[in-house]
Design an enzyme around this catalytic site. Sequence first.
Site, PDB file in Angstrom:
ATOM      1  N   LYS A   9       0.832  -1.201   0.000  1.00 53.21           N
ATOM      2  CA  LYS A   9       0.000   0.000   0.000  1.00 53.21           C
ATOM      3  C   LYS A   9       0.876   1.264   0.000  1.00 53.21           C
ATOM      4  O   LYS A   9       2.105   1.179   0.134  1.00 53.21           O
ATOM      5  CB  LYS A   9      -0.912  -0.024   1.221  1.00 53.21           C
ATOM      6  CG  LYS A   9      -1.856  -1.234   1.268  1.00 53.21           C
ATOM      7  CD  LYS A   9      -2.806  -1.092   2.436  1.00 53.21           C
ATOM      8  CE  LYS A   9      -3.699  -2.304   2.577  1.00 53.21           C
ATOM      9  NZ  LYS A   9      -4.703  -2.088   3.650  1.00 53.21           N
ATOM     10  N   TYR A  49     -11.988  -2.085  -3.064  1.00 56.46           N
ATOM     11  CA  TYR A  49     -12.542  -2.082  -1.712  1.00 56.46           C
ATOM     12  C   TYR A  49     -14.068  -2.017  -1.718  1.00 56.46           C
ATOM     13  O   TYR A  49     -14.662  -1.579  -0.738  1.00 56.46           O
ATOM     14  CB  TYR A  49     -11.945  -0.920  -0.902  1.00 56.46           C
ATOM     15  CG  TYR A  49     -10.514  -1.179  -0.448  1.00 56.46           C
ATOM     16  CD1 TYR A  49     -10.218  -2.254   0.392  1.00 56.46           C
ATOM     17  CD2 TYR A  49      -9.470  -0.360  -0.855  1.00 56.46           C
ATOM     18  CE1 TYR A  49      -8.914  -2.505   0.809  1.00 56.46           C
ATOM     19  CE2 TYR A  49      -8.159  -0.604  -0.446  1.00 56.46           C
ATOM     20  CZ  TYR A  49      -7.896  -1.677   0.390  1.00 56.46           C
ATOM     21  OH  TYR A  49      -6.605  -1.925   0.802  1.00 56.46           O
ATOM     22  N   ASN A 112      -1.710  -0.214   7.241  1.00 52.28           N
ATOM     23  CA  ASN A 112      -1.201  -1.536   7.634  1.00 52.28           C
ATOM     24  C   ASN A 112      -0.386  -2.199   6.524  1.00 52.28           C
ATOM     25  O   ASN A 112      -0.273  -3.413   6.451  1.00 52.28           O
ATOM     26  CB  ASN A 112      -2.348  -2.421   8.138  1.00 52.28           C
ATOM     27  CG  ASN A 112      -3.430  -2.581   7.095  1.00 52.28           C
ATOM     28  OD1 ASN A 112      -3.258  -2.203   5.936  1.00 52.28           O
ATOM     29  ND2 ASN A 112      -4.543  -3.162   7.486  1.00 52.28           N
ATOM     30  N   HIS A 115      -1.896  -5.465   1.438  1.00 52.25           N
ATOM     31  CA  HIS A 115      -3.188  -6.137   1.226  1.00 52.25           C
ATOM     32  C   HIS A 115      -2.930  -7.543   0.688  1.00 52.25           C
ATOM     33  O   HIS A 115      -2.027  -7.745  -0.125  1.00 52.25           O
ATOM     34  CB  HIS A 115      -4.032  -5.366   0.198  1.00 52.25           C
ATOM     35  CG  HIS A 115      -5.173  -6.185  -0.341  1.00 52.25           C
ATOM     36  ND1 HIS A 115      -6.385  -6.267   0.317  1.00 52.25           N
ATOM     37  CD2 HIS A 115      -5.275  -6.997  -1.428  1.00 52.25           C
ATOM     38  CE1 HIS A 115      -7.188  -7.097  -0.367  1.00 52.25           C
ATOM     39  NE2 HIS A 115      -6.538  -7.548  -1.425  1.00 52.25           N
ATOM     40  N   GLU A 126      -9.965  -9.839  -7.761  1.00 49.15           N
ATOM     41  CA  GLU A 126      -8.977  -8.771  -7.610  1.00 49.15           C
ATOM     42  C   GLU A 126      -7.872  -8.862  -8.679  1.00 49.15           C
ATOM     43  O   GLU A 126      -7.429  -7.843  -9.198  1.00 49.15           O
ATOM     44  CB  GLU A 126      -8.355  -8.837  -6.207  1.00 49.15           C
ATOM     45  CG  GLU A 126      -9.379  -8.482  -5.123  1.00 49.15           C
ATOM     46  CD  GLU A 126      -8.873  -8.741  -3.701  1.00 49.15           C
ATOM     47  OE1 GLU A 126      -7.700  -9.127  -3.536  1.00 49.15           O
ATOM     48  OE2 GLU A 126      -9.663  -8.544  -2.763  1.00 49.15           O
TER      49      GLU A 126
END
Length: 149
Positions: A9, A49, A112, A115, A126
């Site tokens: 990310k 998302y 975080n 993913h 995805e």
Amino acid sequence: MERTLILVKVDGVQRRLVGKILSRFEAKGLKIAGLKFRQFAREVIEEHYGEHRDKPFFPNVVGFMTSGPVCAIVLEGPEAVSVCRKLIGQTQSREADPGTIRGDLGISRQFNLVHGSDSTESAEREIALWFQEDELVDYTLCDEQWLDD
Ligand code: ADP
Ligand code: MG
């Protein structure tokens, strides 16, 4: 053999952790099938998302994930989806086990670092969102026979 989608990310890129994060997956025995690095369109992030569209944190996640470049990776290996989720650790990095990527390198819930697809169905969806079929590479690594039974 299974494939899964991994994203380093925006926070992972900003913290110069792309190499460290990717090397953890490689060290485990996963194979890179696709890799791209760029700032992605809002539509891709919103679609990615989509399951969280109605959650209060959705605008923040989309804002954060469109604010800079992201490294998108397709990894391949036996039970790649669940293996990668285990390596990544819990969503809230503060609670993620030491030894996981989030547990070792992060302290935030939103930021975080990484993913990983949460099921084979999500992985399929995805991967199709982030990669064209001809951007995925089929090849053999010389140690593959030692990495599955
Ligand atoms: P995971 O990435 O572990 O599969 P989720 O699918 O639940 O976690 O959430 C997607 C992403 O949205 C998280 O990785 C995190 O970046 C962000 N996020 C999740 N929950 C929150 C929250 N309560 N507040 C802020 N950001 C969140
Ligand atoms: Mg998720």
